[in-house]
Design an enzyme around this catalytic site. Structure first.
Site, PDB file in Angstrom:
ATOM      1  N   SER A  23       0.799  -1.238   0.000  1.00  0.00           N
ATOM      2  CA  SER A  23       0.000   0.000   0.000  1.00  0.00           C
ATOM      3  C   SER A  23       0.824   1.277   0.000  1.00  0.00           C
ATOM      4  O   SER A  23       0.270   2.353  -0.239  1.00  0.00           O
ATOM      5  CB  SER A  23      -0.925   0.025   1.213  1.00  0.00           C
ATOM      6  OG  SER A  23      -2.117  -0.640   0.906  1.00  0.00           O
ATOM      7  N   LYS A  37       0.550   3.424  -2.969  1.00  0.00           N
ATOM      8  CA  LYS A  37      -0.614   4.311  -3.175  1.00  0.00           C
ATOM      9  C   LYS A  37      -0.208   5.793  -3.082  1.00  0.00           C
ATOM     10  O   LYS A  37      -0.894   6.663  -3.590  1.00  0.00           O
ATOM     11  CB  LYS A  37      -1.720   3.938  -2.178  1.00  0.00           C
ATOM     12  CG  LYS A  37      -2.243   2.516  -2.439  1.00  0.00           C
ATOM     13  CD  LYS A  37      -3.174   1.996  -1.353  1.00  0.00           C
ATOM     14  CE  LYS A  37      -3.554   0.531  -1.659  1.00  0.00           C
ATOM     15  NZ  LYS A  37      -4.351  -0.078  -0.563  1.00  0.00           N
ATOM     16  N   TYR A  91      -3.739  -2.486 -10.409  1.00  0.00           N
ATOM     17  CA  TYR A  91      -3.661  -2.340  -8.942  1.00  0.00           C
ATOM     18  C   TYR A  91      -2.667  -3.338  -8.335  1.00  0.00           C
ATOM     19  O   TYR A  91      -1.806  -2.962  -7.526  1.00  0.00           O
ATOM     20  CB  TYR A  91      -5.064  -2.533  -8.347  1.00  0.00           C
ATOM     21  CG  TYR A  91      -5.101  -2.513  -6.841  1.00  0.00           C
ATOM     22  CD1 TYR A  91      -5.147  -1.318  -6.138  1.00  0.00           C
ATOM     23  CD2 TYR A  91      -5.077  -3.705  -6.104  1.00  0.00           C
ATOM     24  CE1 TYR A  91      -5.156  -1.305  -4.752  1.00  0.00           C
ATOM     25  CE2 TYR A  91      -5.099  -3.696  -4.719  1.00  0.00           C
ATOM     26  CZ  TYR A  91      -5.144  -2.495  -4.058  1.00  0.00           C
ATOM     27  OH  TYR A  91      -5.150  -2.478  -2.678  1.00  0.00           O
ATOM     28  N   TYR A 108      -3.774   2.677   8.273  1.00  0.00           N
ATOM     29  CA  TYR A 108      -4.967   1.865   8.587  1.00  0.00           C
ATOM     30  C   TYR A 108      -5.717   2.475   9.770  1.00  0.00           C
ATOM     31  O   TYR A 108      -5.765   3.693   9.907  1.00  0.00           O
ATOM     32  CB  TYR A 108      -4.583   0.386   8.834  1.00  0.00           C
ATOM     33  CG  TYR A 108      -3.709  -0.172   7.730  1.00  0.00           C
ATOM     34  CD1 TYR A 108      -4.210  -0.281   6.436  1.00  0.00           C
ATOM     35  CD2 TYR A 108      -2.393  -0.555   7.965  1.00  0.00           C
ATOM     36  CE1 TYR A 108      -3.417  -0.782   5.412  1.00  0.00           C
ATOM     37  CE2 TYR A 108      -1.598  -1.062   6.947  1.00  0.00           C
ATOM     38  CZ  TYR A 108      -2.117  -1.161   5.679  1.00  0.00           C
ATOM     39  OH  TYR A 108      -1.331  -1.639   4.677  1.00  0.00           O
ATOM     40  N   VAL A 116       1.177  -3.804   3.888  1.00  0.00           N
ATOM     41  CA  VAL A 116       1.151  -5.119   4.538  1.00  0.00           C
ATOM     42  C   VAL A 116       2.421  -5.925   4.290  1.00  0.00           C
ATOM     43  O   VAL A 116       2.603  -6.980   4.882  1.00  0.00           O
ATOM     44  CB  VAL A 116      -0.092  -5.959   4.131  1.00  0.00           C
ATOM     45  CG1 VAL A 116      -1.374  -5.335   4.638  1.00  0.00           C
ATOM     46  CG2 VAL A 116      -0.126  -6.202   2.642  1.00  0.00           C
TER      47      VAL A 116
HETATM   48  N1  GLU Z   1      -2.366  -5.177  -2.242  1.00  0.00           N
HETATM   49  C1  GLU Z   1      -2.873  -5.191  -0.918  1.00  0.00           C
HETATM   50  C2  GLU Z   1      -4.375  -5.388  -0.893  1.00  0.00           C
HETATM   51  O1  GLU Z   1      -5.067  -4.854  -1.695  1.00  0.00           O
HETATM   52  C3  GLU Z   1      -2.484  -3.916  -0.271  1.00  0.00           C
HETATM   53  C4  GLU Z   1      -2.728  -3.999   1.161  1.00  0.00           C
HETATM   54  C5  GLU Z   1      -1.949  -3.015   1.961  1.00  0.00           C
HETATM   55  O2  GLU Z   1      -0.711  -2.965   1.923  1.00  0.00           O
HETATM   56  O3  GLU Z   1      -2.632  -2.275   2.667  1.00  0.00           O
HETATM   57  O4  GLU Z   1      -4.881  -6.086  -0.070  1.00  0.00           O
END
Ligand code: GLU
Length: 310
Positions: free
Chosen positions: A70, A73, A194, A246, A264
């Site tokens: 993530s 992002k 994605y 989060y 994650v």
């Molecule tokens: N590719 C992961 C998902 O969509 C990203 C999760 C993350 O790092 O928050 O679950």
């Protein structure tokens, strides 16, 4: 005339942090819902600091590439802010979600408008915008990140394929948004991009360099190229502070006091505007999905340096 405070002895500080925070392998769990991530050894710990004065400090496994998940992002949002401008905020909000990062419930209640660009629905929406506007979005993203850190970075095809094969929940989020008219492209195309951006593999040293523009009003300190205008950079930092870790974003603001984004894969990047960026990696995650050792390391960094946006 006032004297500026002395620069901390960062190499010594990083050593102390590594000894105190270590990998914390026994205090958390490596993410296993993406099968390729489950194989990453829990005992890794790396950290890097990139100062705006041009020094890069490394500790432990700081040169080992890991799946930034993530954290990517940040870079997709950066591209979208540049390409879409203010219209972006008609499709995605900027409020903390207070829900798990992959929750479907809130999206239904809020008519397909994701709370923010860092929860999965929001990042899928940003991915959709980039699929619409770029011929080869994954290549464009890889080029941007390679330019920012001054080295060629790669997308881990095995991690991308592993996540793509386990994408049911993200597919559901994307279909949901499409049913509300808030996704333009084919869901499969959006998911393909994605999972690729989530599978970008960077080391802590590369990540600290690649995010330095966020500490520098949107200007890449390495090349001098403007990546975001100062207002956009402030906004991106604000979203990191409020939504980047989060359900623990409040706790991070309280304990760390810097804009942060976690993933994650066990990475966390922190921005001290005007000063430095810090990247830390340790794969064992706590209950909120953030790296246990990573969070402890950032807490110690700010405790010893006084770095904070407050
Ligand atoms: N590719 C992961 C998902 O969509 C990203 C999760 C993350 O790092 O928050 O679950």
């Amino acid at each position: 005339m006032t004297n500026s405070p002395p620069t901390p002895d960062y190499p010594a500080l990083l050593k102390r942090i590594a000894v105190a925070s270590g990998p914390a392998a026994d205090q958390g769990q490596v993410a296993d819902y993406i099968p390729a991530l489950a194989r990453v050894p829990a005992d890794r710990f790396g950290m890097a600091l990139q100062t705006l004065s041009g020094s890069l400090h490394r500790q432990g496994d700081a040169d080992e590439p890991f799946s930034i998940q993530s954290i990517s992002k940040i870079f997709t949002l950066t591209l979208a802010m540049g390409l879409v401008g203010e219209d972006l905020w008609r499709r995605v909000g900027r409020e903390p979600s207070g829900n798990p990062f992959n929750s479907l419930v809130q999206l239904e209640r809020e008519h397909g408008i994701p709370r923010n660009p860092f929860i999965n629905a929001g990042a899928l929406n940003v991915a959709d915008l980039l699929v619409s506007r770029l011929d080869r979005p994954a290549a464009a993203l890889r080029e941007l990140v390679s330019e920012l850190c001054g080295e060629s970075v790669h997308i881990d095809a095995e991690v991308a394929a592993s996540e793509r094969a386990a994408s049911d929940r993200n597919a559901a989020l994307a279909h949901f948004m499409k049913s509300f008219g808030n996704l333009d492209n084919d869901v499969d195309d959006v998911l393909d991009f994605y999972v690729q951006h989530c599978a970008l593999a960077l080391s802590c040293a590369q990540l600290a360099r690649a995010t330095a523009y966020l500490a520098h009003d949107g200007l890449c300190p390495r090349t001098g190229r403007r990546i975001l205008d100062p207002r956009q950079a402030r906004r991106l930092n604000a979203i990191m502070l409020t939504c980047g870790t989060y359900d623990a974003a409040g706790d991070f603001a309280f304990e760390v006091g810097l804009p942060c984004k976690s993933g994650v894969g066990g990475g966390i990047v922190a921005v001290a505007p005007g000063q430095l960026t810090a990247a830390v990696w340790s794969p064992a995650l706590g209950p909120s999905g953030n790296s246990v050792a990573g969070q402890q390391a950032l807490e110690r960094l700010v405790a010893e340096t006084g770095l904070s946006v407050f």
